[in-house]
Design a protein around this motif. Sequence first.
Motif, PDB file in Angstrom:
ATOM      1  N   CYS A 182     -22.894  -6.700  -3.796  1.00  0.00           N
ATOM      2  CA  CYS A 182     -21.434  -6.545  -3.922  1.00  0.00           C
ATOM      3  C   CYS A 182     -21.076  -5.180  -4.518  1.00  0.00           C
ATOM      4  O   CYS A 182     -21.923  -4.496  -5.101  1.00  0.00           O
ATOM      5  CB  CYS A 182     -20.862  -7.648  -4.818  1.00  0.00           C
ATOM      6  N   GLN A 183     -19.801  -4.860  -4.394  1.00  0.00           N
ATOM      7  CA  GLN A 183     -19.261  -3.634  -4.974  1.00  0.00           C
ATOM      8  C   GLN A 183     -17.813  -3.895  -5.419  1.00  0.00           C
ATOM      9  O   GLN A 183     -17.165  -4.813  -4.923  1.00  0.00           O
ATOM     10  CB  GLN A 183     -19.298  -2.496  -3.956  1.00  0.00           C
ATOM     11  N   GLY A 184     -17.370  -3.121  -6.405  1.00  0.00           N
ATOM     12  CA  GLY A 184     -15.978  -3.261  -6.856  1.00  0.00           C
ATOM     13  C   GLY A 184     -15.005  -2.785  -5.793  1.00  0.00           C
ATOM     14  O   GLY A 184     -15.323  -1.890  -5.013  1.00  0.00           O
ATOM     15  N   ALA A 185     -13.830  -3.388  -5.806  1.00  0.00           N
ATOM     16  CA  ALA A 185     -12.840  -3.017  -4.794  1.00  0.00           C
ATOM     17  C   ALA A 185     -11.447  -3.014  -5.443  1.00  0.00           C
ATOM     18  O   ALA A 185     -11.082  -3.962  -6.149  1.00  0.00           O
ATOM     19  CB  ALA A 185     -12.894  -3.982  -3.630  1.00  0.00           C
ATOM     20  N   PRO A 186     -10.654  -1.957  -5.278  1.00  0.00           N
ATOM     21  CA  PRO A 186      -9.290  -1.946  -5.825  1.00  0.00           C
ATOM     22  C   PRO A 186      -8.378  -2.858  -5.007  1.00  0.00           C
ATOM     23  O   PRO A 186      -8.586  -3.010  -3.795  1.00  0.00           O
ATOM     24  CB  PRO A 186      -8.893  -0.484  -5.691  1.00  0.00           C
ATOM     25  N   LEU A 187      -7.417  -3.459  -5.702  1.00  0.00           N
ATOM     26  CA  LEU A 187      -6.464  -4.327  -5.015  1.00  0.00           C
ATOM     27  C   LEU A 187      -5.051  -3.926  -5.466  1.00  0.00           C
ATOM     28  O   LEU A 187      -4.775  -3.837  -6.662  1.00  0.00           O
ATOM     29  CB  LEU A 187      -6.724  -5.794  -5.383  1.00  0.00           C
ATOM     30  N   TYR A 188      -4.186  -3.695  -4.551  1.00  0.00           N
ATOM     31  CA  TYR A 188      -2.801  -3.304  -4.849  1.00  0.00           C
ATOM     32  C   TYR A 188      -1.897  -4.501  -4.640  1.00  0.00           C
ATOM     33  O   TYR A 188      -1.982  -5.173  -3.595  1.00  0.00           O
ATOM     34  CB  TYR A 188      -2.379  -2.144  -3.939  1.00  0.00           C
ATOM     35  N   LEU A 189      -1.061  -4.745  -5.705  1.00  0.00           N
ATOM     36  CA  LEU A 189      -0.144  -5.886  -5.648  1.00  0.00           C
ATOM     37  C   LEU A 189       1.096  -5.497  -4.858  1.00  0.00           C
ATOM     38  O   LEU A 189       1.554  -4.355  -4.888  1.00  0.00           O
ATOM     39  CB  LEU A 189       0.246  -6.324  -7.059  1.00  0.00           C
ATOM     40  N   ASN A 190       1.642  -6.451  -4.206  1.00  0.00           N
ATOM     41  CA  ASN A 190       2.865  -6.189  -3.431  1.00  0.00           C
ATOM     42  C   ASN A 190       4.097  -6.320  -4.328  1.00  0.00           C
ATOM     43  O   ASN A 190       3.992  -6.596  -5.538  1.00  0.00           O
ATOM     44  CB  ASN A 190       2.940  -7.109  -2.220  1.00  0.00           C
ATOM     45  N   SER A 191       5.242  -6.172  -3.740  1.00  0.00           N
ATOM     46  CA  SER A 191       6.504  -6.204  -4.509  1.00  0.00           C
ATOM     47  C   SER A 191       6.776  -7.574  -5.093  1.00  0.00           C
ATOM     48  O   SER A 191       7.577  -7.730  -6.023  1.00  0.00           O
ATOM     49  CB  SER A 191       7.663  -5.772  -3.604  1.00  0.00           C
ATOM     50  N   SER A 192       6.083  -8.533  -4.569  1.00  0.00           N
ATOM     51  CA  SER A 192       6.262  -9.893  -5.093  1.00  0.00           C
ATOM     52  C   SER A 192       5.351 -10.146  -6.278  1.00  0.00           C
ATOM     53  O   SER A 192       5.341 -11.235  -6.856  1.00  0.00           O
ATOM     54  CB  SER A 192       5.978 -10.918  -3.993  1.00  0.00           C
ATOM     55  N   GLY A 193       4.502  -9.199  -6.589  1.00  0.00           N
ATOM     56  CA  GLY A 193       3.674  -9.299  -7.777  1.00  0.00           C
ATOM     57  C   GLY A 193       2.311  -9.944  -7.533  1.00  0.00           C
ATOM     58  O   GLY A 193       1.661 -10.381  -8.480  1.00  0.00           O
ATOM     59  N   PHE A 194       1.809  -9.981  -6.269  1.00  0.00           N
ATOM     60  CA  PHE A 194       0.447 -10.508  -6.035  1.00  0.00           C
ATOM     61  C   PHE A 194      -0.187  -9.753  -4.849  1.00  0.00           C
ATOM     62  O   PHE A 194       0.509  -9.083  -4.081  1.00  0.00           O
ATOM     63  CB  PHE A 194       0.459 -12.017  -5.759  1.00  0.00           C
ATOM     64  N   GLY A 195      -1.480  -9.905  -4.764  1.00  0.00           N
ATOM     65  CA  GLY A 195      -2.224  -9.292  -3.659  1.00  0.00           C
ATOM     66  C   GLY A 195      -3.392 -10.187  -3.232  1.00  0.00           C
ATOM     67  O   GLY A 195      -3.931 -10.953  -4.039  1.00  0.00           O
ATOM     68  N   VAL A 196      -3.786 -10.107  -1.939  1.00  0.00           N
ATOM     69  CA  VAL A 196      -4.909 -10.924  -1.382  1.00  0.00           C
ATOM     70  C   VAL A 196      -6.088  -9.985  -1.084  1.00  0.00           C
ATOM     71  O   VAL A 196      -5.946  -9.002  -0.343  1.00  0.00           O
ATOM     72  CB  VAL A 196      -4.484 -11.663  -0.110  1.00  0.00           C
ATOM     73  N   LEU A 197      -7.253 -10.327  -1.661  1.00  0.00           N
ATOM     74  CA  LEU A 197      -8.455  -9.483  -1.520  1.00  0.00           C
ATOM     75  C   LEU A 197      -9.269  -9.929  -0.295  1.00  0.00           C
ATOM     76  O   LEU A 197      -9.616 -11.107  -0.160  1.00  0.00           O
ATOM     77  CB  LEU A 197      -9.316  -9.576  -2.784  1.00  0.00           C
ATOM     78  N   ASP A 198      -9.574  -8.978   0.580  1.00  0.00           N
ATOM     79  CA  ASP A 198     -10.437  -9.251   1.765  1.00  0.00           C
ATOM     80  C   ASP A 198     -11.898  -9.224   1.306  1.00  0.00           C
ATOM     81  O   ASP A 198     -12.350  -8.265   0.665  1.00  0.00           O
ATOM     82  CB  ASP A 198     -10.190  -8.200   2.835  1.00  0.00           C
ATOM     83  N   ALA A 199     -12.658 -10.288   1.637  1.00  0.00           N
ATOM     84  CA  ALA A 199     -14.054 -10.402   1.170  1.00  0.00           C
ATOM     85  C   ALA A 199     -14.921  -9.250   1.660  1.00  0.00           C
ATOM     86  O   ALA A 199     -15.900  -8.869   1.006  1.00  0.00           O
ATOM     87  CB  ALA A 199     -14.647 -11.732   1.637  1.00  0.00           C
ATOM     88  N   SER A 200     -14.581  -8.691   2.800  1.00  0.00           N
ATOM     89  CA  SER A 200     -15.422  -7.616   3.339  1.00  0.00           C
ATOM     90  C   SER A 200     -15.379  -6.375   2.477  1.00  0.00           C
ATOM     91  O   SER A 200     -16.280  -5.534   2.546  1.00  0.00           O
ATOM     92  CB  SER A 200     -14.982  -7.280   4.763  1.00  0.00           C
TER      93      SER A 200
END
Length: 449
Positions: free
Chosen positions: A387-405
């Motif tokens: 595995c490796q770290g991955a940045p995730l950006y939240l949307n305007s609604s205040g959440f984000g979905v991380l793609d496993a790839s």
Amino acid sequence: MNNFLSRFILTFSLLLSVYCVSGQTFLFQETFDEVNGSNSGVDNTANNVGWNSTCPSSENAQDYFNVQNGKLEGRDTNGEAVFTTDAIDISVAPQGVILRATFSESGDLEGCTPGCVSNCLDWVRFEWRVDGGPWTLHPASIPCTNASAGSSYILLGNMAQPQETFTSGCISGDSLEIRIAVANWAASEYWRIDDLEVFTEQSTGQDSTLSTCDTASFDLFSALGSNPLPSVSGVWSGPSVLSNGSLGTFTPGVNVSGVYTYSLPSNLCPTSTDITVNSIISIEDSTQLTACDSVQVGGLWYSSDTTLVDSFVTASGCDSIVTVEVLIQSTLFGNDTINGCDSILFDGQYYYSDTVVNDSIPVGAGCDSIVAVALVFGGNSTPTAICQGAPLYLNSSGFGVLDASLVDNGSFDDCSIDTLLLDRDTFYCSDVGLSPITVTLTAVDGGGS
């Protein structure tokens, strides 16, 4: 009974004396044993060949050409008088026959100069013909152009010795006729003919084959067919030199097998006989017998390597020795494993679950190696997650979905990766910062995470 046997033996001996003398077989033999005055008769053999004589120019009973005291006598013939035979069957002698006649004379017979430049009055002509063809003069005949000599002669005028015998060369064919002409011109002059013969020469026997395993010497002459008479003039030839002259002594180990020819060079009609000699002192042979696990030889079973020696007698009666090297090979057993994922192709067939199959591998002497092959599904190890770290950006609604790839950094498995799952994939403002997650790998073969 004894009298009959004695007569039989005597008759047989008489027949031999007529037909065979010193190895000669007579097809025609005339000794002129008819009564005096005979101008016809049959020969002395069982063939009963007829003959006749004529004296066409005789002037009275004192001029004749007929039998007198065991000879055919020509007296004062006043020209040509002729003796002829019927056809003599010589087809029974394909090798050829010999013609022979003996002549004598008395009185003062006139000759002539060489070349017959003067009249030739007293002469003898000797000739024959084969199969009704042209007449052949005896090779000793001297050509003469004087008509009174009838073109050639073998005797002319007084003879140099009391009697002379003339022999032909080799004559071959189916039938033979003989003609002898004489001429003289005075009552005191006589030509006489005796022992007129047609015969085959001494035989060399018949071809034969001799197979032997004797180690002692032996004579090939005794193996000739038809029991020919021994002759010091006999000659042997072949692939090696025989000893003892005409006996042809063969010595095993010195002389070699092959065709040996016996001949009589002194014969006017060439003849020879072949003996094929197969001389085998012993036969030695070896062979190798390879078998699987065990083999039966001569009624006994053998399960390990061994050497056998056997002896037997061949058709020729020779002892033979055969060495057999027996080599025993064993059936081999083994195990093997083949790993697979969703399917395994083995020996032309697909398998989809764990199983054990037997495989036969042919080797020498018919021994097969038996291998138990385990077909195992699932690979050799569990899947490996990288595995490796991955940045995730939240949307305007205040959440984000991380793609496993995004967190996969080269995860792998013996089989292919089916799925890569995260224990959570949705993050909120409260999760800002480093957030640990669990990655679960699912392989095609169902391997663990």
